[in-house]
Design an enzyme around this catalytic site. Sequence first.
Site, PDB file in Angstrom:
ATOM      1  N   LYS A  32      31.055  31.687  43.441  1.00 21.76           N
ATOM      2  CA  LYS A  32      30.964  32.926  42.654  1.00 21.76           C
ATOM      3  C   LYS A  32      31.038  32.577  41.173  1.00 21.76           C
ATOM      4  CE  LYS A  32      34.217  35.910  41.418  1.00 21.76           C
ATOM      5  NZ  LYS A  32      34.216  36.774  40.254  1.00 21.76           N
ATOM      6  N   ASP A  59      28.329  37.358  39.806  1.00 22.85           N
ATOM      7  CA  ASP A  59      29.193  38.539  39.621  1.00 22.85           C
ATOM      8  C   ASP A  59      29.022  39.032  38.183  1.00 22.85           C
ATOM      9  OD1 ASP A  59      31.111  40.467  39.968  1.00 22.85           O
ATOM     10  OD2 ASP A  59      32.810  39.080  39.847  1.00 22.85           O
ATOM     11  N   LYS A  61      28.152  42.312  37.284  1.00 14.36           N
ATOM     12  CA  LYS A  61      28.581  43.706  37.136  1.00 14.36           C
ATOM     13  C   LYS A  61      27.687  44.498  36.168  1.00 14.36           C
ATOM     14  CE  LYS A  61      33.511  42.936  38.248  1.00 14.36           C
ATOM     15  NZ  LYS A  61      33.653  41.495  38.396  1.00 14.36           N
ATOM     16  N   ASP A  64      24.005  49.871  33.268  1.00 14.51           N
ATOM     17  CA  ASP A  64      23.142  50.312  32.161  1.00 14.51           C
ATOM     18  C   ASP A  64      22.163  51.336  32.735  1.00 14.51           C
ATOM     19  OD1 ASP A  64      21.628  50.353  29.706  1.00 14.51           O
ATOM     20  OD2 ASP A  64      22.402  48.341  29.296  1.00 14.51           O
ATOM     21  N   THR A 115      40.164  47.046  39.467  1.00 15.37           N
ATOM     22  CA  THR A 115      41.583  47.110  39.847  1.00 15.37           C
ATOM     23  C   THR A 115      42.501  47.092  38.622  1.00 15.37           C
ATOM     24  OG1 THR A 115      41.552  44.732  40.208  1.00 15.37           O
ATOM     25  CG2 THR A 115      41.334  46.116  42.151  1.00 15.37           C
ATOM     26  N   ARG A 205      41.954  30.798  42.097  1.00 21.40           N
ATOM     27  CA  ARG A 205      43.074  29.924  41.744  1.00 21.40           C
ATOM     28  C   ARG A 205      43.779  29.234  42.910  1.00 21.40           C
ATOM     29  NH1 ARG A 205      45.445  34.356  37.878  1.00 21.40           N
ATOM     30  NH2 ARG A 205      44.421  35.560  39.505  1.00 21.40           N
TER      31      ARG A 205
HETATM   32  O1  C5P Z   1      42.964  35.502  41.747  1.00 20.21           O
HETATM   33  P1  C5P Z   1      41.794  34.591  41.993  1.00 20.21           P
HETATM   34  O2  C5P Z   1      41.758  33.408  41.059  1.00 20.21           O
HETATM   35  O3  C5P Z   1      41.634  34.193  43.435  1.00 20.21           O
HETATM   36  O4  C5P Z   1      40.549  35.509  41.612  1.00 20.21           O
HETATM   37  C1  C5P Z   1      39.280  35.194  42.077  1.00 20.21           C
HETATM   38  C2  C5P Z   1      38.213  36.006  41.395  1.00 20.21           C
HETATM   39  O5  C5P Z   1      38.261  37.346  41.814  1.00 20.21           O
HETATM   40  C3  C5P Z   1      38.262  36.007  39.887  1.00 20.21           C
HETATM   41  O6  C5P Z   1      36.957  35.696  39.430  1.00 20.21           O
HETATM   42  C4  C5P Z   1      38.677  37.396  39.516  1.00 20.21           C
HETATM   43  O7  C5P Z   1      38.049  37.821  38.343  1.00 20.21           O
HETATM   44  C5  C5P Z   1      38.218  38.200  40.700  1.00 20.21           C
HETATM   45  N1  C5P Z   1      39.095  39.339  41.015  1.00 20.21           N
HETATM   46  C6  C5P Z   1      38.559  40.592  41.071  1.00 20.21           C
HETATM   47  N2  C5P Z   1      39.343  41.670  41.392  1.00 20.21           N
HETATM   48  C7  C5P Z   1      40.621  41.500  41.663  1.00 20.21           C
HETATM   49  C8  C5P Z   1      41.191  40.225  41.629  1.00 20.21           C
HETATM   50  C9  C5P Z   1      40.386  39.145  41.301  1.00 20.21           C
HETATM   51  O8  C5P Z   1      37.355  40.739  40.842  1.00 20.21           O
HETATM   52  N3  C5P Z   1      41.351  42.543  42.000  1.00 20.21           N
END
Ligand code: C5P
Length: 224
Positions: A32, A59, A61, A64, A115, A205
């Site tokens: 991603k 991704d 998003k 427009d 979120t 992460r």
């Molecule tokens: O927390 P982590 O590193 O696993 O996040 C993975 C991806 O998911 C990141 O690119 C983050 O921007 C996205 N993400 C999201 N919505 C969330 C949490 C994380 O789009 N609620």
Amino acid sequence: MSNPVYLAVDVPTLDGALTLADKVKTHVGGLKLGLEFFCAHGHHGVREMARTGLPIFLDLKFHDIPNTVASAMQSLHVLEPAIVTIHAAGGRAMMEEAKAAAGEHCKVVAVTVLTSLDDGDLAATGIGGTPHDQALRLAELAHAAGLDGIVCSGHEVGAIHRQWHDGFFVVPGLRPADSQVGDQKRIVTPRRARDDGASVLVIGRPISRADDPVAAARAIEATL
Ligand code: C5P
């Protein structure tokens, strides 16, 4: 069954992103790449990442007017992304045109409510009700517009899957059972999200910041 884990490559340099992707590529199902990556490294960066042989999820998003989103979508054909995100709040016509303009094998999925927004943030934009209600409303709209699916949290995917049986659901915000909880309050494991109907598990992460990313990716794969 193919591996549903898409590694969120939120790494500042292209070299770092390539090194990480090369290491874990046999233990994840795709990559991603977000706005940060795309703005910094563009089509060139995406092509370099695609050399791993993994499907690419852009991704980006989009949000427009329909014509602009459709044109942007067409400009991505050369990259052959497996998945592209747009905002459901752009409205039905925008979603329809985005889907019509997307490549034949490209899933178009809608972000409902970010979120990072709470009730107060939504109210300040003139939207009444809770983020949960708004997410369900926008999921229905995305379905009616003919999109492939939506992005949603592991807490909502079960409920949305029950209403939209053949939807394609992308779920971020996951943590393996044994990982650092950090500032996360309510944890959903990759396995739980998968059992509840997630099609794609976005994980960043827990793999990218692990001492041993390969071992972390393998451990997650083994739970699925
Ligand atoms: O927390 P982590 O590193 O696993 O996040 C993975 C991806 O998911 C990141 O690119 C983050 O921007 C996205 N993400 C999201 N919505 C969330 C949490 C994380 O789009 N609620």
